[in-house]
Design a protein around this motif. Sequence first.
Motif, PDB file in Angstrom:
ATOM      1  N   ARG A 196      11.532   2.934  -2.275  1.00  0.00           N
ATOM      2  CA  ARG A 196      12.295   2.113  -1.554  1.00  0.00           C
ATOM      3  C   ARG A 196      11.766   1.938  -0.244  1.00  0.00           C
ATOM      4  O   ARG A 196      11.160   2.790   0.458  1.00  0.00           O
ATOM      5  CB  ARG A 196      13.837   2.351  -1.350  1.00  0.00           C
ATOM      6  CG  ARG A 196      14.873   1.978  -2.532  1.00  0.00           C
ATOM      7  CD  ARG A 196      15.931   2.764  -2.530  1.00  0.00           C
ATOM      8  NE  ARG A 196      16.363   2.727  -3.840  1.00  0.00           N
ATOM      9  CZ  ARG A 196      17.032   1.879  -4.468  1.00  0.00           C
ATOM     10  NH1 ARG A 196      17.461   0.949  -4.088  1.00  0.00           N
ATOM     11  NH2 ARG A 196      17.510   2.065  -5.790  1.00  0.00           N
ATOM     12  N   LEU A 197      11.668   0.548   0.472  1.00  0.00           N
ATOM     13  CA  LEU A 197      11.040   0.436   1.469  1.00  0.00           C
ATOM     14  C   LEU A 197      12.213  -0.136   2.719  1.00  0.00           C
ATOM     15  O   LEU A 197      12.812  -1.069   2.483  1.00  0.00           O
ATOM     16  CB  LEU A 197       9.693  -0.633   1.656  1.00  0.00           C
ATOM     17  CG  LEU A 197       8.882  -0.255   0.895  1.00  0.00           C
ATOM     18  CD1 LEU A 197       7.744  -1.392   0.649  1.00  0.00           C
ATOM     19  CD2 LEU A 197       8.126   0.989   1.050  1.00  0.00           C
ATOM     20  N   GLU A 198      12.446   0.520   3.849  1.00  0.00           N
ATOM     21  CA  GLU A 198      13.574   0.094   4.660  1.00  0.00           C
ATOM     22  C   GLU A 198      13.048  -0.045   6.081  1.00  0.00           C
ATOM     23  O   GLU A 198      12.315   0.753   6.436  1.00  0.00           O
ATOM     24  CB  GLU A 198      14.747   1.186   4.687  1.00  0.00           C
ATOM     25  CG  GLU A 198      15.292   1.518   3.255  1.00  0.00           C
ATOM     26  CD  GLU A 198      16.504   2.357   3.145  1.00  0.00           C
ATOM     27  OE1 GLU A 198      16.681   3.083   4.189  1.00  0.00           O
ATOM     28  OE2 GLU A 198      17.047   2.290   2.187  1.00  0.00           O
ATOM     29  N   PRO A 199      13.466  -1.090   6.878  1.00  0.00           N
ATOM     30  CA  PRO A 199      13.147  -1.392   8.382  1.00  0.00           C
ATOM     31  C   PRO A 199      13.697   0.063   8.984  1.00  0.00           C
ATOM     32  O   PRO A 199      14.831   0.667   8.625  1.00  0.00           O
ATOM     33  CB  PRO A 199      13.721  -2.287   8.732  1.00  0.00           C
ATOM     34  CG  PRO A 199      14.483  -3.038   7.624  1.00  0.00           C
ATOM     35  CD  PRO A 199      14.295  -2.105   6.337  1.00  0.00           C
ATOM     36  N   GLY A 239       0.913  -1.134  -0.091  1.00  0.00           N
ATOM     37  CA  GLY A 239       0.031  -0.009  -0.083  1.00  0.00           C
ATOM     38  C   GLY A 239       0.858   1.116   0.032  1.00  0.00           C
ATOM     39  O   GLY A 239       0.677   2.255  -0.749  1.00  0.00           O
ATOM     40  N   ALA A 240       2.013   1.235   0.749  1.00  0.00           N
ATOM     41  CA  ALA A 240       2.860   2.276   0.608  1.00  0.00           C
ATOM     42  C   ALA A 240       3.380   2.722  -0.838  1.00  0.00           C
ATOM     43  O   ALA A 240       3.846   3.729  -0.940  1.00  0.00           O
ATOM     44  CB  ALA A 240       4.150   1.964   1.741  1.00  0.00           C
ATOM     45  N   MET A 241       3.529   1.643  -1.410  1.00  0.00           N
ATOM     46  CA  MET A 241       4.126   1.797  -2.945  1.00  0.00           C
ATOM     47  C   MET A 241       3.124   2.469  -3.754  1.00  0.00           C
ATOM     48  O   MET A 241       3.501   3.553  -4.319  1.00  0.00           O
ATOM     49  CB  MET A 241       4.488   0.429  -3.470  1.00  0.00           C
ATOM     50  CG  MET A 241       5.571  -0.369  -2.578  1.00  0.00           C
ATOM     51  SD  MET A 241       5.899  -1.847  -3.513  1.00  0.00           S
ATOM     52  CE  MET A 241       7.172  -1.529  -4.769  1.00  0.00           C
ATOM     53  N   GLY A 295      11.530  -0.297  14.328  1.00  0.00           N
ATOM     54  CA  GLY A 295      10.123  -1.280  14.399  1.00  0.00           C
ATOM     55  C   GLY A 295       9.114  -0.735  13.302  1.00  0.00           C
ATOM     56  O   GLY A 295       8.103  -1.153  13.440  1.00  0.00           O
ATOM     57  N   ALA A 296       9.259   0.302  12.571  1.00  0.00           N
ATOM     58  CA  ALA A 296       8.450   0.630  11.336  1.00  0.00           C
ATOM     59  C   ALA A 296       8.916   0.500  10.073  1.00  0.00           C
ATOM     60  O   ALA A 296      10.133  -0.206  10.066  1.00  0.00           O
ATOM     61  CB  ALA A 296       7.972   2.154  11.872  1.00  0.00           C
ATOM     62  N   GLN A 297       8.349   1.239   9.325  1.00  0.00           N
ATOM     63  CA  GLN A 297       9.209   1.011   7.878  1.00  0.00           C
ATOM     64  C   GLN A 297       9.082   2.538   7.422  1.00  0.00           C
ATOM     65  O   GLN A 297       8.325   3.227   7.377  1.00  0.00           O
ATOM     66  CB  GLN A 297       8.206   0.333   6.867  1.00  0.00           C
ATOM     67  CG  GLN A 297       8.614   0.054   5.439  1.00  0.00           C
ATOM     68  CD  GLN A 297       8.265  -1.292   4.866  1.00  0.00           C
ATOM     69  OE1 GLN A 297       7.014  -1.237   4.667  1.00  0.00           O
ATOM     70  NE2 GLN A 297       8.854  -2.268   5.045  1.00  0.00           N
ATOM     71  N   LYS A 298      10.323   2.543   6.815  1.00  0.00           N
ATOM     72  CA  LYS A 298      10.648   4.048   6.251  1.00  0.00           C
ATOM     73  C   LYS A 298      10.293   3.970   4.599  1.00  0.00           C
ATOM     74  O   LYS A 298      10.668   2.843   4.133  1.00  0.00           O
ATOM     75  CB  LYS A 298      12.196   4.394   6.490  1.00  0.00           C
ATOM     76  CG  LYS A 298      12.512   5.720   6.086  1.00  0.00           C
ATOM     77  CD  LYS A 298      13.985   6.041   6.266  1.00  0.00           C
ATOM     78  CE  LYS A 298      14.522   6.381   7.357  1.00  0.00           C
ATOM     79  NZ  LYS A 298      15.816   6.693   7.390  1.00  0.00           N
ATOM     80  N   VAL A 299       9.606   4.804   4.244  1.00  0.00           N
ATOM     81  CA  VAL A 299       9.205   4.909   2.810  1.00  0.00           C
ATOM     82  C   VAL A 299      10.258   5.851   1.887  1.00  0.00           C
ATOM     83  O   VAL A 299      10.159   7.189   2.392  1.00  0.00           O
ATOM     84  CB  VAL A 299       7.901   4.958   2.334  1.00  0.00           C
ATOM     85  CG1 VAL A 299       7.663   5.013   0.926  1.00  0.00           C
ATOM     86  CG2 VAL A 299       7.071   3.771   3.272  1.00  0.00           C
ATOM     87  N   VAL A 357       9.645   9.802   2.879  1.00  0.00           N
ATOM     88  CA  VAL A 357       8.019  10.132   2.506  1.00  0.00           C
ATOM     89  C   VAL A 357       7.177   9.723   3.177  1.00  0.00           C
ATOM     90  O   VAL A 357       6.118   9.507   3.149  1.00  0.00           O
ATOM     91  CB  VAL A 357       7.602  10.148   0.987  1.00  0.00           C
ATOM     92  CG1 VAL A 357       8.462  11.193   0.228  1.00  0.00           C
ATOM     93  CG2 VAL A 357       7.882   9.078   0.452  1.00  0.00           C
ATOM     94  N   SER A 358       7.774   8.773   4.423  1.00  0.00           N
ATOM     95  CA  SER A 358       6.949   7.970   5.427  1.00  0.00           C
ATOM     96  C   SER A 358       5.732   8.846   5.972  1.00  0.00           C
ATOM     97  O   SER A 358       4.651   8.077   5.903  1.00  0.00           O
ATOM     98  CB  SER A 358       7.708   7.588   6.461  1.00  0.00           C
ATOM     99  OG  SER A 358       8.912   7.027   5.918  1.00  0.00           O
TER     100      SER A 358
END
Length: 235
Positions: free
Chosen positions: A69-72, A37-39, A75-79, A86-87
């Motif tokens: 890119r999605l990076e851990p 969904g983040a993509m 404990g969350a995910q950075k976009v 742009v998280s």
Amino acid sequence: MSAKPLIIAIDGPAGAGKSTTARRVAEVLGYIYIDTGAMYRAVSLSALRSSCALTNEALGLLAEASDIRLEPSDGAQKVLLNGEDVSLAIRQADVTAIVSQVSAFSSVRKALVKRQRQIGEGGGVVMDGRDIGSVVFPHAEVKVFLVADTDERVRRRLLEAQTRGEQITEDDVRQQIISRDEYDSNRAESPLIKASGAVEIDTTTCTIDEQVQTILDLVRSYQTTHSIVSAHLGF
Ligand code: DC
């Protein structure tokens, strides 16, 4: 012998608990977590910023050209969109308002599904979205369809928005969720459906720990069954 890394597909409507559950399952198993969904949100943000026409051709080109890119992170995910974090921006109301429309275009789906398959094809991945078990990885070893009552989903999304400091009413959140579910479920391209072979879990009254445990039990059960079959066949 270590177990074969699996593909775990988690689908369901907004607010059913997919992201939190999927991220925790990935942590326990040491797998990569991908919030698809983040993509779609990142492409929608890019479209807003560039005033891109909401057409199949223009959005397809934009999706192809966007480096997502999605990076851990903690404990969350950075976009990251073209290197920029742009998280937070992808969760804002302006993006939420158009993401269902943007994600319904076949060109956008084609570009993002291709990337999702590249990331997940080797296994060792927990991917959440709307079409993971039905279209992206129909052969995923473990498929889950998370659902929850609308009232509970509204309560969760409102809490998330308030935590981010957004000024939004409960009625607005309810309206967004209902119209997004309807749009996502009725579009022509890869609508939100329970994939064949998916196990439905109703999270309305479950804690996150219980949801995570139920999925881990499905994983263990898959691994046990398949190691027994492999042993019988002499693999
Ligand atoms: O999970 P989310 O609410 O962040 O997803 C945002 C939108 O993206 C959702 O309304 C539909 C779309 N989406 C999709 O079409 N396919 C996916 N695999 C994931 C999300």
